[in-house]
Motif scaffolding. Structure first.
Motif, PDB file in Angstrom:
ATOM      1  N   HIS A   1       0.529   3.529  -3.122  1.00 19.14           N
ATOM      2  CA  HIS A   1      -0.132   4.785  -2.797  1.00 19.14           C
ATOM      3  C   HIS A   1       0.875   5.940  -2.703  1.00 19.14           C
ATOM      4  CE1 HIS A   1      -3.538   7.104  -1.612  1.00 19.14           C
ATOM      5  NE2 HIS A   1      -2.979   7.493  -0.494  1.00 19.14           N
TER       6      HIS A   1
ATOM      7  N   LEU B   1      -4.495   3.684  -8.534  1.00 21.62           N
ATOM      8  CA  LEU B   1      -5.589   3.741  -7.562  1.00 21.62           C
ATOM      9  C   LEU B   1      -6.174   2.376  -7.232  1.00 21.62           C
ATOM     10  CD1 LEU B   1      -7.568   6.948  -8.578  1.00 21.62           C
ATOM     11  CD2 LEU B   1      -6.174   6.589  -6.538  1.00 21.62           C
ATOM     12  N   VAL B   2      -6.448   1.565  -8.238  1.00 23.56           N
ATOM     13  CA  VAL B   2      -7.058   0.260  -7.986  1.00 23.56           C
ATOM     14  C   VAL B   2      -6.142  -0.605  -7.126  1.00 23.56           C
ATOM     15  CG1 VAL B   2      -7.820  -1.894  -9.083  1.00 23.56           C
ATOM     16  CG2 VAL B   2      -8.488   0.293 -10.057  1.00 23.56           C
TER      17      VAL B   2
ATOM     18  N   SER C   1      -8.451  13.202  -2.976  1.00 26.97           N
ATOM     19  CA  SER C   1      -9.142  13.085  -4.262  1.00 26.97           C
ATOM     20  C   SER C   1      -9.720  14.420  -4.729  1.00 26.97           C
ATOM     21  CB  SER C   1     -10.228  12.009  -4.211  1.00 26.97           C
ATOM     22  OG  SER C   1     -11.225  12.344  -3.300  1.00 26.97           O
TER      23      SER C   1
ATOM     24  N   GLY D   1      -3.905   0.410  -5.060  1.00 24.94           N
ATOM     25  CA  GLY D   1      -3.891   0.964  -3.707  1.00 24.94           C
ATOM     26  C   GLY D   1      -5.077   0.494  -2.888  1.00 24.94           C
ATOM     27  N   TRP D   2      -6.262   0.499  -3.499  1.00 19.42           N
ATOM     28  CA  TRP D   2      -7.459   0.041  -2.786  1.00 19.42           C
ATOM     29  C   TRP D   2      -7.399  -1.452  -2.487  1.00 19.42           C
ATOM     30  CZ3 TRP D   2     -10.316   3.029  -0.042  1.00 19.42           C
ATOM     31  CH2 TRP D   2     -10.492   4.364  -0.411  1.00 19.42           C
TER      32      TRP D   2
ATOM     33  N   LEU E   1      -5.017  -1.849   0.386  1.00 21.28           N
ATOM     34  CA  LEU E   1      -5.664  -1.357   1.600  1.00 21.28           C
ATOM     35  C   LEU E   1      -6.651  -2.391   2.148  1.00 21.28           C
ATOM     36  CD1 LEU E   1      -5.706   1.286   3.333  1.00 21.28           C
ATOM     37  CD2 LEU E   1      -7.772   1.887   2.063  1.00 21.28           C
ATOM     38  N   ALA E   2      -7.420  -3.016   1.276  1.00 20.07           N
ATOM     39  CA  ALA E   2      -8.377  -4.042   1.714  1.00 20.07           C
ATOM     40  C   ALA E   2      -7.651  -5.249   2.300  1.00 20.07           C
ATOM     41  CB  ALA E   2      -9.265  -4.470   0.551  1.00 20.07           C
TER      42      ALA E   2
ATOM     43  N   PHE F   1       0.826  -1.203   0.000  1.00 18.81           N
ATOM     44  CA  PHE F   1       0.000   0.000   0.000  1.00 18.81           C
ATOM     45  C   PHE F   1       0.862   1.255   0.000  1.00 18.81           C
ATOM     46  CE2 PHE F   1      -2.123   3.439   2.293  1.00 18.81           C
ATOM     47  CZ  PHE F   1      -3.201   3.647   1.441  1.00 18.81           C
TER      48      PHE F   1
ATOM     49  N   THR G   1      -8.352   6.897   6.761  1.00 21.54           N
ATOM     50  CA  THR G   1      -8.964   6.573   5.467  1.00 21.54           C
ATOM     51  C   THR G   1     -10.091   7.550   5.136  1.00 21.54           C
ATOM     52  OG1 THR G   1      -8.416   4.232   5.770  1.00 21.54           O
ATOM     53  CG2 THR G   1     -10.098   4.752   4.128  1.00 21.54           C
TER      54      THR G   1
ATOM     55  N   THR H   1      -9.340  10.233   1.905  1.00 22.59           N
ATOM     56  CA  THR H   1     -10.029  10.012   0.638  1.00 22.59           C
ATOM     57  C   THR H   1     -10.585  11.311   0.051  1.00 22.59           C
ATOM     58  OG1 THR H   1     -10.460   7.723   1.233  1.00 22.59           O
ATOM     59  CG2 THR H   1     -11.818   8.671  -0.515  1.00 22.59           C
TER      60      THR H   1
END
Length: 170
Positions: A25, A55-56, A105, A58-59, A62-63, A21, A97, A101
């Motif tokens: 990120h 971005l994808v 963004s 990173g998410w 993060l998950a 991450f 988070t 965000t």
């Protein structure tokens, strides 16, 4: 189900996801900071697109780190141990988070719009890219302190989370 035998592996997954991450990120964070000093519109467009391309990932990272941390806490018995460091970690994680965000963004969306690129929301809703703004308006958008604030929130969160996990102070 007893997850304790899996604790070492769950911790490993959690730590690797944290590193992934930060790596993925970090590209977006560094681009946001670097863009502030840039005035060449083509370079800005390139940096914004490079930032978006991660971005994808990173998410996903993060998950994985979130669920890896939850499962590590279950395997280690920390959620019900009477110690509150893990609960504090969860609160800090969610707070960072939730703060990061919209903060990050909104800045990057403003930059995208300023140079005539659609934002992520624009792309999802199939809206056309806006017209680029004047050089003066671009300078105002780029001069926003949002990336610096986001960097402090993000790095501060990482420091606090690392301290909580390593020291387990309470």
């Amino acid at each position: 189900m007893d997850l304790y035998p899996w604790l070492v592996w769950l911790n490993l997954i959690h730590v690797i996801a944290v590193m992934a991450f930060i790596l993925v990120h970090g590209v977006s964070g560094l681009m946001a900071l670097r863009i502030r000093a840039e005035r060449d519109r083509d370079r800005i467009r390139l940096m914004v697109q490079l930032s978006s391309s991660f971005l994808v990932w990173g998410w996903i990272a993060l998950a994985v780190l979130f669920f890896g941390g939850i499962l590590s806490g279950i395997a280690g018995g920390w959620w019900t141990s009477g110690k509150f460091w893990i609960w504090a970690s969860l609160i800090v994680f969610v707070a960072v988070t939730v703060l990061m965000t919209p903060l990050a963004s909104s800045y990057m969306d403003s930059v995208r719009h300023a140079v005539g690129l659609p934002s992520v929301q624009d792309q999802r809703k199939k809206r056309a890219a806006p017209e680029p703004v004047s050089d003066e308006e671009l300078a105002v958008v780029l001069g926003s302190s949002k990336p610096i604030t986001a960097a402090f929130v993000g790095v501060g969160g990482i420091v606090i989370l690392t301290w909580l996990m390593m020291v387990k102070p309470f």
